[in-house]
Scaffold this motif. Structure first.
Motif, PDB file in Angstrom:
ATOM      1  N   TRP A  41      -3.481   3.127   6.076  1.00 31.01           N
ATOM      2  CA  TRP A  41      -2.895   2.683   4.951  1.00 31.01           C
ATOM      3  C   TRP A  41      -3.743   1.832   4.321  1.00 31.01           C
ATOM      4  N   GLN A  42      -4.800   1.253   4.842  1.00 29.22           N
ATOM      5  CA  GLN A  42      -5.849   0.585   4.000  1.00 29.22           C
ATOM      6  C   GLN A  42      -6.514   1.055   2.827  1.00 29.22           C
ATOM      7  N   PHE A  43      -6.467   2.444   3.259  1.00 23.89           N
ATOM      8  CA  PHE A  43      -7.441   3.405   2.567  1.00 23.89           C
ATOM      9  C   PHE A  43      -6.433   3.944   1.284  1.00 23.89           C
ATOM     10  N   GLY A  44      -5.182   3.464   1.314  1.00 22.12           N
ATOM     11  CA  GLY A  44      -4.203   4.210   0.410  1.00 22.12           C
ATOM     12  C   GLY A  44      -3.900   3.522  -0.899  1.00 22.12           C
ATOM     13  N   THR A  45      -3.063   3.624  -1.764  1.00 20.89           N
ATOM     14  CA  THR A  45      -3.095   3.223  -2.936  1.00 20.89           C
ATOM     15  C   THR A  45      -2.346   1.772  -3.025  1.00 20.89           C
ATOM     16  N   ILE A  46      -2.981   0.776  -3.640  1.00 21.65           N
ATOM     17  CA  ILE A  46      -2.278  -0.588  -3.776  1.00 21.65           C
ATOM     18  C   ILE A  46      -1.541  -0.738  -4.843  1.00 21.65           C
ATOM     19  N   LEU A  47      -0.213  -0.575  -4.428  1.00 18.14           N
ATOM     20  CA  LEU A  47       0.781  -0.982  -5.582  1.00 18.14           C
ATOM     21  C   LEU A  47       1.047  -2.222  -5.896  1.00 18.14           C
ATOM     22  N   TYR A  48       0.828  -3.268  -5.383  1.00 19.32           N
ATOM     23  CA  TYR A  48       0.838  -4.410  -5.725  1.00 19.32           C
ATOM     24  C   TYR A  48       0.230  -5.488  -4.720  1.00 19.32           C
ATOM     25  N   LYS A  49      -0.526  -6.393  -5.516  1.00 19.13           N
ATOM     26  CA  LYS A  49      -1.443  -7.475  -4.600  1.00 19.13           C
ATOM     27  C   LYS A  49      -1.668  -8.719  -5.320  1.00 19.13           C
ATOM     28  N   GLU A  50      -0.476  -9.809  -5.173  1.00 20.81           N
ATOM     29  CA  GLU A  50      -0.463 -10.839  -6.060  1.00 20.81           C
ATOM     30  C   GLU A  50      -0.219 -12.106  -5.038  1.00 20.81           C
ATOM     31  N   LEU A  75       4.941   3.479   2.633  1.00 18.80           N
ATOM     32  CA  LEU A  75       4.783   2.134   2.159  1.00 18.80           C
ATOM     33  C   LEU A  75       4.469   1.210   2.893  1.00 18.80           C
ATOM     34  N   THR A  76       3.599   0.507   2.711  1.00 16.37           N
ATOM     35  CA  THR A  76       2.970  -0.603   4.001  1.00 16.37           C
ATOM     36  C   THR A  76       3.040  -2.148   3.088  1.00 16.37           C
ATOM     37  N   TYR A  77       3.695  -3.106   3.732  1.00 15.23           N
ATOM     38  CA  TYR A  77       3.566  -4.468   3.150  1.00 15.23           C
ATOM     39  C   TYR A  77       2.800  -5.172   4.119  1.00 15.23           C
ATOM     40  N   VAL A  78       1.918  -6.000   3.531  1.00 14.49           N
ATOM     41  CA  VAL A  78       0.898  -6.871   4.191  1.00 14.49           C
ATOM     42  C   VAL A  78       1.331  -8.223   3.883  1.00 14.49           C
ATOM     43  N   PRO A  79       1.897  -9.105   4.613  1.00 13.70           N
ATOM     44  CA  PRO A  79       2.178 -10.450   4.129  1.00 13.70           C
ATOM     45  C   PRO A  79       0.981 -11.454   4.146  1.00 13.70           C
ATOM     46  N   PRO A  80       0.745 -12.551   3.620  1.00 17.52           N
ATOM     47  CA  PRO A  80      -0.216 -13.484   3.630  1.00 17.52           C
ATOM     48  C   PRO A  80      -0.430 -14.251   4.953  1.00 17.52           C
ATOM     49  N   TYR A 131       0.950  -1.216   0.200  1.00 19.81           N
ATOM     50  CA  TYR A 131      -0.165   0.067   0.016  1.00 19.81           C
ATOM     51  C   TYR A 131       0.798   1.270   0.022  1.00 19.81           C
ATOM     52  N   ALA A 132       0.583   2.267  -0.607  1.00 20.67           N
ATOM     53  CA  ALA A 132       1.071   3.433  -0.821  1.00 20.67           C
ATOM     54  C   ALA A 132      -0.021   4.531  -0.233  1.00 20.67           C
ATOM     55  N   SER A 133       0.357   5.268   1.166  1.00 23.76           N
ATOM     56  CA  SER A 133      -0.499   6.299   1.672  1.00 23.76           C
ATOM     57  C   SER A 133       0.322   7.149   2.434  1.00 23.76           C
ATOM     58  N   ASN A 134      -0.433   8.397   2.929  1.00 28.42           N
ATOM     59  CA  ASN A 134       0.142   9.428   3.500  1.00 28.42           C
ATOM     60  C   ASN A 134      -0.024   9.354   4.969  1.00 28.42           C
ATOM     61  N   THR A 135      -0.439   8.579   5.422  1.00 26.52           N
ATOM     62  CA  THR A 135      -0.712   8.316   6.927  1.00 26.52           C
ATOM     63  C   THR A 135      -0.448   6.862   7.338  1.00 26.52           C
ATOM     64  N   SER A 136       0.187   6.753   8.396  1.00 27.49           N
ATOM     65  CA  SER A 136       0.247   5.401   8.949  1.00 27.49           C
ATOM     66  C   SER A 136      -0.673   4.767   9.552  1.00 27.49           C
ATOM     67  N   THR A 137      -1.727   5.542   9.885  1.00 30.16           N
ATOM     68  CA  THR A 137      -2.800   4.907  10.579  1.00 30.16           C
ATOM     69  C   THR A 137      -4.055   4.384   9.503  1.00 30.16           C
ATOM     70  N   PRO A 171       7.463 -11.404  -6.398  1.00 26.46           N
ATOM     71  CA  PRO A 171       8.596 -11.485  -7.188  1.00 26.46           C
ATOM     72  C   PRO A 171       9.830 -10.399  -6.570  1.00 26.46           C
ATOM     73  N   THR A 172      10.815 -10.692  -7.103  1.00 27.51           N
ATOM     74  CA  THR A 172      12.007  -9.916  -6.288  1.00 27.51           C
ATOM     75  C   THR A 172      11.874  -8.551  -6.849  1.00 27.51           C
ATOM     76  N   GLU A 173      11.326  -8.041  -8.029  1.00 29.19           N
ATOM     77  CA  GLU A 173      11.442  -6.790  -8.086  1.00 29.19           C
ATOM     78  C   GLU A 173       9.795  -6.202  -8.685  1.00 29.19           C
ATOM     79  N   ILE A 174       9.610  -5.360  -8.011  1.00 29.37           N
ATOM     80  CA  ILE A 174       8.140  -4.629  -8.393  1.00 29.37           C
ATOM     81  C   ILE A 174       8.214  -3.297  -9.138  1.00 29.37           C
ATOM     82  N   HIS A 175       7.836  -3.097 -10.052  1.00 27.58           N
ATOM     83  CA  HIS A 175       7.764  -1.728 -10.878  1.00 27.58           C
ATOM     84  C   HIS A 175       6.553  -1.039 -10.582  1.00 27.58           C
ATOM     85  N   PHE A 176       6.441   0.477 -10.124  1.00 25.48           N
ATOM     86  CA  PHE A 176       5.186   1.203 -10.194  1.00 25.48           C
ATOM     87  C   PHE A 176       5.596   2.626 -10.123  1.00 25.48           C
ATOM     88  N   ASN A 177       5.060   3.462 -10.543  1.00 27.06           N
ATOM     89  CA  ASN A 177       5.106   4.932 -10.010  1.00 27.06           C
ATOM     90  C   ASN A 177       4.080   5.548  -9.022  1.00 27.06           C
TER      91      ASN A 177
END
Length: 364
Positions: free
Chosen positions: A36-45, A61-66, A28-34, A49-55
């Motif tokens: 983050w779930q309302f932020g922009t999803i940069l990757y969800k698969e 930047l928040t990472y949520v593992p499975p 997730y990409a967000s402007n607040t740490s609290t 992969p080792t490398e993720i591309h996005f602008n």
């Protein structure tokens, strides 16, 4: 896992082999740490992969593992971030964002995402505000109280100051009570309650002025030296050590001459009162003695004259009495003399004659 970033183009994440890989991996990409779930999803698969591309432009930047089991394992070995600096954009980050952007620009187009700095407008914020306007996107209008209606395009500050009766950098503040004129630099202290027209200083109450000022519509003429009070009709005390006195109250500002005190030097000081008491006592005794002497002198004169009159009368009486006494004495002397003479004559003549007769008779 949160990472504070301003601009991101590529993200490298290296996990250990023991990290749980089944399920969704979400960034997730967000402007607040609290939130983050309302932020922009940069990757969800389901794969990671080792490398993720996005602008994206964000703060966190928040990472949520499975998580499918009660226990899951996450081990991050390395995180690498590749992105343009905040002031650049383009595929190679070699193009500068417009200098008037408020914040970073778009990574691809260079447009000001968060708008323009005050005083500028347009997609690339390259258009300066027109004369008479200022602020964000030039939506504000310069104050009509600016002396020449021109102001700073960024903050609205009037270049040449304000019209009479106004103050402040943007000339939107009216003169406070008691002040008037250009940039409120003049004062109407002579007006009753210090209320006057903020533009020209004309007193609200035109029939009187504060003490210390000559009556007039502006109340801006102070009393001449030596005068004070309403319409300057009172004279300063002549016992002030220095002149002039306070034009409003008549107070002797520099103190009083020796021996006097009080705000207008009309009270005798305590030390002087003691000296005055002693002096007045001495003067009183002197005057009392003088008056007593003045009263006694006529009485003494009267007594002396009386005494002289008495003596004079007694002298006359005594002289009269003496005269009588002398006459009596003279009469007595005469009588005694006559008597003595008579006696002598009588005695001698008789005796002799008798003796002679006797003797003659015997002889015969």
């Amino acid at each position: 896992m949160n990472i504070v970033i301003t601009k991101l183009r590529r993200l490298f994440v290296l996990f250990s082999e023991s990290t749980t890989r089944e399920g969704n991996h979400t960034f997730y990409a967000s402007n607040t740490s609290t939130s983050w779930q309302f932020g922009t999803i940069l990757y969800k698969e389901t794969s990671l992969p080792t490398e993720i591309h996005f602008n994206a432009v964000f703060r966190y930047l928040t990472y949520v593992p499975p998580v499918k089991k009660a226990i899951s394992e996450l081990e991050v070995c390395e995180i690498g971030i590749v992105g343009c600096p905040p002031s650049h954009y383009g595929p190679l980050c070699n193009q500068s964002c417009p200098g008037n952007c408020r914040g970073p620009c778009d990574l691809t187009t260079g447009q000001c995402i968060f708008g323009c700095s005050s005083g500028w407008s347009g997609d690339n914020c390259k258009q300066a505000c027109q004369a008479g306007t200022y602020g964000e996107d030039c939506l504000e209008t310069c104050s009509s109280n600016c002396l020449n209606l021109q102001c700073n395009a960024g903050n609205g500050e009037c270049f040449e100051g304000c019209n009479d009766g106004w103050q402040g950098s943007d000339c939107k503040q009216k003169c406070p009570r008691g002040q008037f004129g250009r940039n409120c630099s003049e004062f109407c202290e002579g007006c009753i309650s210090r209320t006057c027209d903020p533009n020209n200083g004309l007193c609200d109450k035109k029939t009187a002025c504060n003490p210390g000022y000559v009556y007039g519509k502006y109340c801006n003429i102070t009393c001449n030296n030596g005068f004070y009070g309403s319409n300057c009709l009172k004279l300063c005390s002549s016992f002030c050590l220095y002149q002039p006195c306070n034009r409003g109250t008549g107070e002797c500002i520099g103190g009083c001459v020796s021996g006097l005190q009080g705000f207008n030097c009309t009270q005798v000081s305590a030390k002087k009162e003691d000296e005055s008491f002693i002096l007045s006592t001495q003067i009183g005794l002197f005057i009392g003695g003088f008056l007593l002497g003045a009263l006694i002198a006529p009485v003494a004169c009267i007594l002396v004259m009386k005494k002289r009159q008495i003596r004079k009368k007694q002298g006359k009486k005594n002289s009269t009495k003496k005269a009588h006494s002398d006459e009596k004495q003279h009469y007595d002397d005469v009588r005694m003399e006559n008597v003595s003479t008579y006696q002598d004559l009588s005695k001698d003549s008789t005796s002799n004659e008798y003796d002679q007769i006797n003797t003659a008779y015997i002889n015969h």
